[in-house]
Motif scaffolding. Structure first.
Motif, PDB file in Angstrom:
ATOM      1  N   ILE A 164      -2.193   1.962 -10.339  1.00  0.00           N
ATOM      2  CA  ILE A 164      -3.188   2.308  -9.323  1.00  0.00           C
ATOM      3  C   ILE A 164      -3.692   3.724  -9.594  1.00  0.00           C
ATOM      4  O   ILE A 164      -2.965   4.568 -10.103  1.00  0.00           O
ATOM      5  CB  ILE A 164      -2.655   2.211  -7.872  1.00  0.00           C
ATOM      6  CG1 ILE A 164      -1.373   3.037  -7.688  1.00  0.00           C
ATOM      7  CG2 ILE A 164      -2.425   0.765  -7.467  1.00  0.00           C
ATOM      8  CD1 ILE A 164      -0.968   3.171  -6.229  1.00  0.00           C
ATOM      9  N   ILE A 213       4.870   4.925  -2.620  1.00  0.00           N
ATOM     10  CA  ILE A 213       3.851   4.137  -3.314  1.00  0.00           C
ATOM     11  C   ILE A 213       4.311   2.693  -3.494  1.00  0.00           C
ATOM     12  O   ILE A 213       5.378   2.433  -4.022  1.00  0.00           O
ATOM     13  CB  ILE A 213       3.545   4.774  -4.686  1.00  0.00           C
ATOM     14  CG1 ILE A 213       3.139   6.253  -4.498  1.00  0.00           C
ATOM     15  CG2 ILE A 213       2.456   4.007  -5.418  1.00  0.00           C
ATOM     16  CD1 ILE A 213       3.272   7.083  -5.752  1.00  0.00           C
ATOM     17  N   GLY A 214       3.485   1.757  -3.063  1.00  0.00           N
ATOM     18  CA  GLY A 214       3.823   0.346  -3.169  1.00  0.00           C
ATOM     19  C   GLY A 214       4.922  -0.020  -2.181  1.00  0.00           C
ATOM     20  O   GLY A 214       6.045  -0.347  -2.548  1.00  0.00           O
ATOM     21  N   PRO A 235      -3.069   8.196   1.047  1.00  0.00           N
ATOM     22  CA  PRO A 235      -2.408   8.234   2.347  1.00  0.00           C
ATOM     23  C   PRO A 235      -2.420   9.613   2.989  1.00  0.00           C
ATOM     24  O   PRO A 235      -1.839   9.796   4.048  1.00  0.00           O
ATOM     25  CB  PRO A 235      -0.980   7.828   1.996  1.00  0.00           C
ATOM     26  CG  PRO A 235      -0.772   8.397   0.637  1.00  0.00           C
ATOM     27  CD  PRO A 235      -2.119   8.499  -0.040  1.00  0.00           C
ATOM     28  N   TYR A 279      -5.824   7.282  -8.411  1.00  0.00           N
ATOM     29  CA  TYR A 279      -6.225   8.164  -7.325  1.00  0.00           C
ATOM     30  C   TYR A 279      -7.552   8.798  -7.728  1.00  0.00           C
ATOM     31  O   TYR A 279      -7.881   8.860  -8.904  1.00  0.00           O
ATOM     32  CB  TYR A 279      -5.153   9.212  -7.065  1.00  0.00           C
ATOM     33  CG  TYR A 279      -3.787   8.581  -6.859  1.00  0.00           C
ATOM     34  CD1 TYR A 279      -3.586   7.668  -5.827  1.00  0.00           C
ATOM     35  CD2 TYR A 279      -2.728   8.851  -7.722  1.00  0.00           C
ATOM     36  CE1 TYR A 279      -2.364   7.055  -5.651  1.00  0.00           C
ATOM     37  CE2 TYR A 279      -1.500   8.237  -7.547  1.00  0.00           C
ATOM     38  CZ  TYR A 279      -1.316   7.335  -6.511  1.00  0.00           C
ATOM     39  OH  TYR A 279      -0.114   6.720  -6.343  1.00  0.00           O
ATOM     40  N   ARG A 297       0.853  -1.202   0.000  1.00  0.00           N
ATOM     41  CA  ARG A 297       0.000   0.000   0.000  1.00  0.00           C
ATOM     42  C   ARG A 297       0.885   1.247   0.000  1.00  0.00           C
ATOM     43  O   ARG A 297       2.091   1.173  -0.187  1.00  0.00           O
ATOM     44  CB  ARG A 297      -0.935   0.012   1.206  1.00  0.00           C
ATOM     45  CG  ARG A 297      -1.579  -1.308   1.507  1.00  0.00           C
ATOM     46  CD  ARG A 297      -2.288  -1.935   0.323  1.00  0.00           C
ATOM     47  NE  ARG A 297      -3.400  -1.125  -0.190  1.00  0.00           N
ATOM     48  CZ  ARG A 297      -4.115  -1.447  -1.280  1.00  0.00           C
ATOM     49  NH1 ARG A 297      -3.812  -2.511  -1.971  1.00  0.00           N
ATOM     50  NH2 ARG A 297      -5.109  -0.692  -1.666  1.00  0.00           N
ATOM     51  N   ASN A 298       0.250   2.388   0.282  1.00  0.00           N
ATOM     52  CA  ASN A 298       0.968   3.665   0.197  1.00  0.00           C
ATOM     53  C   ASN A 298       1.080   4.353   1.556  1.00  0.00           C
ATOM     54  O   ASN A 298       0.198   4.251   2.384  1.00  0.00           O
ATOM     55  CB  ASN A 298       0.238   4.618  -0.748  1.00  0.00           C
ATOM     56  CG  ASN A 298      -0.040   3.986  -2.092  1.00  0.00           C
ATOM     57  OD1 ASN A 298       0.630   3.044  -2.499  1.00  0.00           O
ATOM     58  ND2 ASN A 298      -1.039   4.502  -2.783  1.00  0.00           N
ATOM     59  N   GLU A 317       8.160   1.081  -3.991  1.00  0.00           N
ATOM     60  CA  GLU A 317       8.459   0.905  -5.415  1.00  0.00           C
ATOM     61  C   GLU A 317       8.597   2.238  -6.133  1.00  0.00           C
ATOM     62  O   GLU A 317       9.405   2.385  -7.042  1.00  0.00           O
ATOM     63  CB  GLU A 317       7.336   0.092  -6.081  1.00  0.00           C
ATOM     64  CG  GLU A 317       7.379  -1.385  -5.735  1.00  0.00           C
ATOM     65  CD  GLU A 317       6.351  -2.164  -6.537  1.00  0.00           C
ATOM     66  OE1 GLU A 317       6.427  -2.160  -7.779  1.00  0.00           O
ATOM     67  OE2 GLU A 317       5.466  -2.763  -5.902  1.00  0.00           O
ATOM     68  N   PHE A 369       3.396   1.088 -11.975  1.00  0.00           N
ATOM     69  CA  PHE A 369       4.574   0.408 -11.433  1.00  0.00           C
ATOM     70  C   PHE A 369       5.404  -0.168 -12.578  1.00  0.00           C
ATOM     71  O   PHE A 369       4.935  -0.261 -13.714  1.00  0.00           O
ATOM     72  CB  PHE A 369       4.147  -0.709 -10.473  1.00  0.00           C
ATOM     73  CG  PHE A 369       3.529  -0.197  -9.210  1.00  0.00           C
ATOM     74  CD1 PHE A 369       4.295   0.465  -8.266  1.00  0.00           C
ATOM     75  CD2 PHE A 369       2.168  -0.370  -8.962  1.00  0.00           C
ATOM     76  CE1 PHE A 369       3.725   0.937  -7.097  1.00  0.00           C
ATOM     77  CE2 PHE A 369       1.592   0.107  -7.798  1.00  0.00           C
ATOM     78  CZ  PHE A 369       2.369   0.765  -6.862  1.00  0.00           C
ATOM     79  N   THR A 383      -8.089   3.258   0.244  1.00  0.00           N
ATOM     80  CA  THR A 383      -6.875   3.034   1.045  1.00  0.00           C
ATOM     81  C   THR A 383      -5.601   3.454   0.322  1.00  0.00           C
ATOM     82  O   THR A 383      -4.572   3.602   0.956  1.00  0.00           O
ATOM     83  CB  THR A 383      -6.727   1.567   1.483  1.00  0.00           C
ATOM     84  OG1 THR A 383      -6.470   0.756   0.336  1.00  0.00           O
ATOM     85  CG2 THR A 383      -7.962   1.077   2.198  1.00  0.00           C
ATOM     86  N   ASN A 384      -5.651   3.662  -1.004  1.00  0.00           N
ATOM     87  CA  ASN A 384      -4.459   4.156  -1.691  1.00  0.00           C
ATOM     88  C   ASN A 384      -4.210   5.634  -1.441  1.00  0.00           C
ATOM     89  O   ASN A 384      -3.238   6.202  -1.934  1.00  0.00           O
ATOM     90  CB  ASN A 384      -4.559   3.903  -3.199  1.00  0.00           C
ATOM     91  CG  ASN A 384      -4.075   2.501  -3.548  1.00  0.00           C
ATOM     92  OD1 ASN A 384      -3.244   1.932  -2.842  1.00  0.00           O
ATOM     93  ND2 ASN A 384      -4.592   1.948  -4.625  1.00  0.00           N
TER      94      ASN A 384
END
Ligand SMILES: [Cu+2]
Lengths: 148, 211
Positions: free
Chosen positions: B171, A109-110, B80, B173, A39-40, A66, B165, B77-78
Protein backbone atom coordinates in the motif's frame (compact mmCIF):
# COMPACT_ATOMS: atom_id res chain seq x y z
CA UNK A 1 40.17 -2.92 43.78
CA UNK A 2 39.05 -0.75 40.90
CA UNK A 3 38.24 -3.88 38.89
CA UNK A 4 36.10 -5.19 41.73
CA UNK A 5 34.11 -1.99 41.85
CA UNK A 6 33.55 -2.22 38.13
CA UNK A 7 32.26 -5.76 38.39
CA UNK A 8 29.95 -4.87 41.28
CA UNK A 9 28.70 -1.86 39.32
CA UNK A 10 28.09 -4.08 36.33
CA UNK A 11 26.05 -6.59 38.34
CA UNK A 12 24.14 -3.78 39.97
CA UNK A 13 23.30 -2.42 36.57
CA UNK A 14 21.97 -5.79 35.43
CA UNK A 15 19.83 -6.38 38.48
CA UNK A 16 18.57 -3.05 39.78
CA UNK A 17 19.20 -0.33 37.32
CA UNK A 18 17.05 -1.90 34.62
CA UNK A 19 14.14 -1.94 37.03
CA UNK A 20 14.66 1.69 37.89
CA UNK A 21 14.81 2.52 34.17
CA UNK A 22 11.52 0.87 33.42
CA UNK A 23 9.80 2.62 36.31
CA UNK A 24 11.02 5.99 35.15
CA UNK A 25 9.43 5.79 31.73
CA UNK A 26 5.66 5.88 31.80
CA UNK A 27 2.87 6.27 29.28
CA UNK A 28 -0.28 8.37 29.62
CA UNK A 29 -3.22 9.68 27.54
CA UNK A 30 -3.22 6.84 25.04
CA UNK A 31 -5.86 6.38 22.35
CA UNK A 32 -6.19 4.87 18.89
CA UNK A 33 -8.43 5.78 15.98
CA UNK A 34 -11.36 3.61 14.96
CA UNK A 35 -10.85 1.86 11.61
CA UNK A 36 -12.24 -1.10 9.72
CA UNK A 37 -10.66 -4.48 9.10
CA UNK A 38 -7.87 -4.44 6.54
CA UNK A 39 -7.38 -0.67 6.89
CA UNK A 40 -5.07 1.42 9.06
CA UNK A 41 -5.33 3.04 12.44
CA UNK A 42 -2.98 5.32 14.35
CA UNK A 43 -2.15 5.14 18.04
CA UNK A 44 -1.19 8.15 20.14
CA UNK A 45 0.14 8.63 23.68
CA UNK A 46 2.47 10.69 25.79
CA UNK A 47 5.81 9.23 26.90
CA UNK A 48 7.10 10.57 30.22
CA UNK A 49 10.80 10.16 30.92
CA UNK A 50 11.75 11.05 34.49
CA UNK A 51 15.29 9.76 34.06
CA UNK A 52 18.25 12.09 33.97
CA UNK A 53 19.31 10.51 30.68
CA UNK A 54 17.72 10.26 27.28
CA UNK A 55 16.13 7.19 25.74
CA UNK A 56 14.46 6.18 22.47
CA UNK A 57 11.30 4.34 21.52
CA UNK A 58 12.63 1.89 18.96
CA UNK A 59 9.74 -0.47 18.28
CA UNK A 60 6.03 -0.98 18.83
CA UNK A 61 4.47 -4.43 18.53
CA UNK A 62 0.80 -5.40 18.36
CA UNK A 63 -1.18 -8.41 17.26
CA UNK A 64 -4.08 -6.22 16.12
CA UNK A 65 -2.43 -5.34 12.80
CA UNK A 66 -0.26 -7.00 10.19
CA UNK A 67 2.39 -4.31 10.52
CA UNK A 68 3.20 -1.72 13.14
CA UNK A 69 5.45 1.21 12.27
CA UNK A 70 6.65 4.35 13.99
CA UNK A 71 5.60 7.29 11.78
CA UNK A 72 5.87 11.01 11.58
CA UNK A 73 3.68 13.41 9.62
CA UNK A 74 5.53 16.19 7.88
CA UNK A 75 4.62 19.39 6.11
CA UNK A 76 6.10 20.66 2.87
CA UNK A 77 5.46 23.89 0.98
CA UNK A 78 2.03 24.80 -0.45
CA UNK A 79 -0.01 23.24 2.36
CA UNK A 80 1.16 19.74 1.47
CA UNK A 81 1.31 16.95 4.05
CA UNK A 82 2.84 13.51 4.03
CA UNK A 83 3.94 10.82 6.45
CA UNK A 84 6.91 8.50 6.62
CA UNK A 85 8.25 5.66 8.73
CA UNK A 86 11.03 6.59 11.15
CA UNK A 87 13.45 4.31 13.01
CA UNK A 88 12.93 5.67 16.52
CA UNK A 89 11.51 8.48 18.62
CA UNK A 90 14.03 10.31 20.81
CA UNK A 91 12.95 10.89 24.39
CA UNK A 92 15.24 13.46 26.03
CA UNK A 93 16.06 13.28 29.75
CA UNK A 94 13.33 14.61 32.08
CA UNK A 95 10.89 15.26 29.30
CA UNK A 96 7.51 14.41 27.85
CA UNK A 97 7.13 13.41 24.22
CA UNK A 98 3.65 13.68 22.77
CA UNK A 99 2.47 11.50 19.91
CA UNK A 100 -0.48 13.36 18.43
CA UNK A 101 -2.45 13.87 15.19
CA UNK A 102 -0.39 15.73 12.63
CA UNK A 103 2.86 14.64 14.26
CA UNK A 104 4.35 11.44 15.65
CA UNK A 105 2.13 8.37 15.64
CA UNK A 106 2.21 4.58 15.75
CA UNK A 107 0.77 3.22 12.51
CA UNK A 108 -1.31 0.08 12.85
CA UNK A 109 -1.30 -1.15 9.27
CA UNK A 110 -3.66 -3.81 7.93
CA UNK A 111 -5.99 -4.28 10.92
CA UNK A 112 -7.04 -7.86 11.56
CA UNK A 113 -10.51 -6.74 12.67
CA UNK A 114 -12.73 -3.70 12.96
CA UNK A 115 -11.85 -1.52 15.92
CA UNK A 116 -14.55 0.80 17.20
CA UNK A 117 -15.10 2.94 20.22
CA UNK A 118 -15.65 0.27 22.86
CA UNK A 119 -12.55 -1.73 21.84
CA UNK A 120 -9.00 -1.52 23.02
CA UNK A 121 -5.67 -2.33 21.41
CA UNK A 122 -2.67 -3.96 23.09
CA UNK A 123 0.71 -2.49 22.33
CA UNK A 124 4.19 -3.47 23.46
CA UNK A 125 6.69 -0.62 23.42
CA UNK A 126 10.41 -1.32 23.21
CA UNK A 127 12.98 1.25 24.27
CA UNK A 128 16.70 1.52 23.72
CA UNK A 129 17.47 1.62 27.44
CA UNK A 130 14.32 1.20 29.51
CA UNK A 131 12.52 -2.09 29.81
CA UNK A 132 9.65 -2.73 27.43
CA UNK A 133 6.19 -1.54 28.45
CA UNK A 134 2.86 -3.20 27.68
CA UNK A 135 -0.07 -0.84 27.33
CA UNK A 136 -3.77 -1.21 26.59
CA UNK A 137 -5.04 1.59 24.43
CA UNK A 138 -8.73 2.58 24.23
CA UNK A 139 -10.17 3.17 20.77
CA UNK A 140 -11.67 6.65 20.69
CA UNK A 141 -12.79 9.14 18.13
CA UNK A 142 -11.25 11.69 20.42
CA UNK A 143 -11.55 14.61 18.00
CA UNK A 144 -15.32 14.41 18.27
CA UNK A 145 -15.07 15.93 21.72
CA UNK A 146 -12.28 18.42 21.18
CA UNK A 147 -12.81 20.64 18.16
CA UNK A 148 -9.86 22.91 17.58
CA UNK B 1 -23.01 47.44 -2.86
CA UNK B 2 -22.49 49.35 0.37
CA UNK B 3 -19.05 50.25 -0.81
CA UNK B 4 -20.35 51.59 -4.12
CA UNK B 5 -22.97 53.69 -2.33
CA UNK B 6 -20.39 55.13 0.02
CA UNK B 7 -18.18 56.14 -2.88
CA UNK B 8 -21.13 57.78 -4.60
CA UNK B 9 -22.00 59.72 -1.45
CA UNK B 10 -18.46 60.98 -1.12
CA UNK B 11 -18.41 61.97 -4.76
CA UNK B 12 -21.69 63.92 -4.43
CA UNK B 13 -20.44 65.62 -1.29
CA UNK B 14 -17.38 66.72 -3.16
CA UNK B 15 -19.67 67.96 -5.94
CA UNK B 16 -17.47 66.37 -8.51
CA UNK B 17 -18.10 66.44 -12.18
CA UNK B 18 -21.07 64.17 -13.01
CA UNK B 19 -19.24 62.61 -15.93
CA UNK B 20 -16.57 61.50 -13.59
CA UNK B 21 -19.25 59.93 -11.38
CA UNK B 22 -20.71 58.08 -14.36
CA UNK B 23 -17.27 56.72 -15.14
CA UNK B 24 -16.74 55.63 -11.56
CA UNK B 25 -20.00 53.70 -11.07
CA UNK B 26 -19.23 50.76 -13.37
CA UNK B 27 -15.75 50.31 -11.92
CA UNK B 28 -17.02 50.16 -8.34
CA UNK B 29 -19.74 47.71 -9.30
CA UNK B 30 -17.21 45.44 -10.99
CA UNK B 31 -14.91 45.51 -7.96
CA UNK B 32 -17.85 44.65 -5.72
CA UNK B 33 -19.35 41.81 -7.71
CA UNK B 34 -15.98 40.11 -8.14
CA UNK B 35 -15.84 40.00 -4.35
CA UNK B 36 -12.31 40.91 -3.40
CA UNK B 37 -12.37 38.28 -0.61
CA UNK B 38 -14.08 35.68 -2.75
CA UNK B 39 -12.35 35.47 -6.09
CA UNK B 40 -13.35 32.62 -8.38
CA UNK B 41 -10.41 30.27 -7.99
CA UNK B 42 -11.58 27.75 -10.56
CA UNK B 43 -14.80 27.38 -12.55
CA UNK B 44 -16.03 23.77 -12.59
CA UNK B 45 -19.50 24.58 -13.90
CA UNK B 46 -18.75 23.17 -17.35
CA UNK B 47 -17.02 20.05 -15.99
CA UNK B 48 -18.73 16.69 -15.73
CA UNK B 49 -16.65 14.30 -13.66
CA UNK B 50 -18.32 10.89 -13.65
CA UNK B 51 -17.83 9.52 -10.14
CA UNK B 52 -19.43 6.99 -7.85
CA UNK B 53 -20.50 7.37 -4.22
CA UNK B 54 -20.19 5.07 -1.18
CA UNK B 55 -23.40 3.28 -2.22
CA UNK B 56 -22.09 2.74 -5.77
CA UNK B 57 -24.52 5.30 -7.17
CA UNK B 58 -23.26 7.26 -10.16
CA UNK B 59 -22.64 10.93 -9.45
CA UNK B 60 -21.79 13.64 -11.95
CA UNK B 61 -19.66 16.22 -10.19
CA UNK B 62 -20.37 19.06 -9.78
CA UNK B 63 -23.50 18.99 -11.99
CA UNK B 64 -25.59 16.84 -9.63
CA UNK B 65 -25.06 19.35 -6.81
CA UNK B 66 -26.10 22.44 -8.72
CA UNK B 67 -27.92 25.04 -6.61
CA UNK B 68 -26.16 23.78 -3.52
CA UNK B 69 -23.08 25.13 -1.84
CA UNK B 70 -20.45 22.39 -1.69
CA UNK B 71 -17.88 21.83 1.06
CA UNK B 72 -15.38 19.37 -0.37
CA UNK B 73 -12.46 17.61 1.32
CA UNK B 74 -9.73 15.47 -0.24
CA UNK B 75 -8.63 12.26 1.51
CA UNK B 76 -7.31 8.72 1.14
CA UNK B 77 -8.43 6.11 3.64
CA UNK B 78 -5.00 4.54 4.21
CA UNK B 79 -4.03 7.80 5.88
CA UNK B 80 -4.99 7.47 9.55
CA UNK B 81 -3.35 10.65 10.82
CA UNK B 82 -4.03 13.82 8.81
CA UNK B 83 -7.02 12.77 6.70
CA UNK B 84 -9.18 11.87 9.74
CA UNK B 85 -8.61 15.43 10.97
CA UNK B 86 -10.03 16.72 7.69
CA UNK B 87 -12.92 14.25 7.88
CA UNK B 88 -13.58 15.26 11.47
CA UNK B 89 -13.58 18.93 10.50
CA UNK B 90 -16.17 18.13 7.81
CA UNK B 91 -18.27 16.52 10.55
CA UNK B 92 -17.94 19.63 12.74
CA UNK B 93 -18.97 21.82 9.78
CA UNK B 94 -22.00 19.56 9.21
CA UNK B 95 -23.01 19.80 12.88
CA UNK B 96 -22.66 23.58 12.93
CA UNK B 97 -24.66 23.95 9.70
CA UNK B 98 -27.48 21.93 11.14
CA UNK B 99 -27.38 23.92 14.39
CA UNK B 100 -27.64 27.15 12.38
CA UNK B 101 -30.41 25.64 10.20
CA UNK B 102 -28.46 26.14 6.99
CA UNK B 103 -29.74 23.40 4.71
CA UNK B 104 -28.59 24.12 1.16
CA UNK B 105 -25.07 22.73 1.66
CA UNK B 106 -23.68 19.42 0.37
CA UNK B 107 -20.59 17.84 1.91
CA UNK B 108 -18.30 15.77 -0.28
CA UNK B 109 -15.18 13.78 0.57
CA UNK B 110 -13.26 12.71 -2.51
CA UNK B 111 -10.64 9.97 -2.43
CA UNK B 112 -7.52 10.63 -4.50
CA UNK B 113 -6.51 6.98 -4.09
CA UNK B 114 -9.28 5.32 -6.13
CA UNK B 115 -7.35 2.06 -6.66
CA UNK B 116 -7.59 1.43 -2.89
CA UNK B 117 -10.73 3.33 -2.07
CA UNK B 118 -13.64 1.46 -3.61
CA UNK B 119 -17.21 2.51 -2.71
CA UNK B 120 -17.29 -0.31 -0.10
CA UNK B 121 -14.06 0.92 1.54
CA UNK B 122 -15.46 4.46 1.68
CA UNK B 123 -18.73 3.17 3.12
CA UNK B 124 -16.81 1.36 5.89
CA UNK B 125 -14.75 4.49 6.55
CA UNK B 126 -17.94 6.49 7.09
CA UNK B 127 -19.77 3.79 9.05
CA UNK B 128 -16.97 3.13 11.52
CA UNK B 129 -16.98 6.86 12.33
CA UNK B 130 -20.79 7.03 12.65
CA UNK B 131 -20.94 9.77 10.04
CA UNK B 132 -24.30 11.16 8.98
CA UNK B 133 -24.49 10.69 5.20
CA UNK B 134 -27.77 12.55 4.78
CA UNK B 135 -26.03 15.46 3.02
CA UNK B 136 -22.54 13.96 2.72
CA UNK B 137 -21.19 11.84 -0.13
CA UNK B 138 -17.91 9.95 -0.28
CA UNK B 139 -16.82 9.84 -3.91
CA UNK B 140 -14.32 7.80 -5.88
CA UNK B 141 -13.98 6.90 -9.56
CA UNK B 142 -11.70 5.85 -12.38
CA UNK B 143 -8.11 6.78 -11.67
CA UNK B 144 -7.87 8.93 -14.81
CA UNK B 145 -11.01 10.85 -13.80
CA UNK B 146 -9.75 11.44 -10.27
CA UNK B 147 -6.36 12.55 -11.60
CA UNK B 148 -7.89 15.12 -13.93
CA UNK B 149 -10.22 16.31 -11.16
CA UNK B 150 -7.44 16.84 -8.60
CA UNK B 151 -5.40 18.63 -11.26
CA UNK B 152 -8.28 20.94 -12.09
CA UNK B 153 -9.02 21.85 -8.45
CA UNK B 154 -5.34 22.35 -7.60
CA UNK B 155 -4.86 19.42 -5.24
CA UNK B 156 -1.40 17.93 -5.67
CA UNK B 157 -0.99 14.20 -4.97
CA UNK B 158 2.43 12.54 -5.01
CA UNK B 159 2.99 8.85 -4.31
CA UNK B 160 5.63 8.49 -1.58
CA UNK B 161 6.36 5.83 1.06
CA UNK B 162 4.80 2.40 1.01
CA UNK B 163 4.30 -0.57 3.29
CA UNK B 164 4.79 -4.10 1.98
CA UNK B 165 2.78 -6.85 3.69
CA UNK B 166 4.19 -10.35 4.22
CA UNK B 167 2.10 -11.71 1.35
CA UNK B 168 3.58 -9.19 -1.06
CA UNK B 169 0.68 -6.74 -1.12
CA UNK B 170 1.80 -3.15 -1.09
CA UNK B 171 0.00 0.00 0.00
CA UNK B 172 1.16 3.50 -0.80
CA UNK B 173 1.06 6.72 1.13
CA UNK B 174 0.80 10.08 -0.52
CA UNK B 175 2.19 13.51 0.02
CA UNK B 176 -0.85 15.62 -0.76
CA UNK B 177 -2.38 19.06 -0.47
CA UNK B 178 -4.17 19.31 2.87
CA UNK B 179 -7.36 20.78 1.48
CA UNK B 180 -11.01 21.66 2.04
CA UNK B 181 -12.67 23.86 -0.59
CA UNK B 182 -15.82 25.92 -0.77
CA UNK B 183 -17.75 25.72 -4.06
CA UNK B 184 -20.64 28.09 -4.80
CA UNK B 185 -24.06 27.18 -6.21
CA UNK B 186 -22.79 27.70 -9.75
CA UNK B 187 -20.00 25.16 -9.39
CA UNK B 188 -17.13 27.63 -8.92
CA UNK B 189 -14.39 27.15 -6.31
CA UNK B 190 -14.42 30.27 -4.15
CA UNK B 191 -12.06 29.55 -1.27
CA UNK B 192 -9.32 27.14 -0.17
CA UNK B 193 -8.74 26.09 3.45
CA UNK B 194 -6.19 23.83 5.13
CA UNK B 195 -8.24 20.68 5.62
CA UNK B 196 -6.77 19.49 8.90
CA UNK B 197 -6.68 22.95 10.50
CA UNK B 198 -9.69 24.76 9.08
CA UNK B 199 -11.40 27.33 11.30
CA UNK B 200 -15.01 26.09 11.48
CA UNK B 201 -16.48 29.54 12.20
CA UNK B 202 -14.63 31.04 9.24
CA UNK B 203 -16.09 28.62 6.71
CA UNK B 204 -19.59 28.87 8.24
CA UNK B 205 -19.41 32.67 7.82
CA UNK B 206 -18.16 32.25 4.25
CA UNK B 207 -21.06 29.89 3.50
CA UNK B 208 -23.52 32.50 4.81
CA UNK B 209 -21.99 35.08 2.48
CA UNK B 210 -22.40 32.78 -0.52
CA UNK B 211 -25.97 31.69 0.25
CU1 LIG C 1 1.41 7.20 9.35
Amino acid sequence: MFKKILIVAFILELTFVNKIFSQSITIKDSWARPASKGRNSAAYFTIINKNSFGDSLVQAISNIAEKVEIHETFKTENDMMGMRAIKFISIPANSEVKLKPGGLHIMLIGLKKNITEKDSVNLKLKFKRAKEIDIKIPVKDIMKKMPH
Amino acid sequence: MDFARKILKIMFNLKLNKYFILLTIPTTIIINSCGKNFPVIEDLSKDKFLLVNQDSNAVIFPENFKNKIIVIGYIFTNCPDICPLTTNNMRLIQEKLSKEMISDVQLISISFDPLQDSPAVLKDYATIRNLNLKNWDFLTGEKSTIDSLTKKVGVVVIKSDSTMFDDGRKIYYYVHTDRIQLIDKEGRIRKNYIGSKINIDEIINDIKKLE
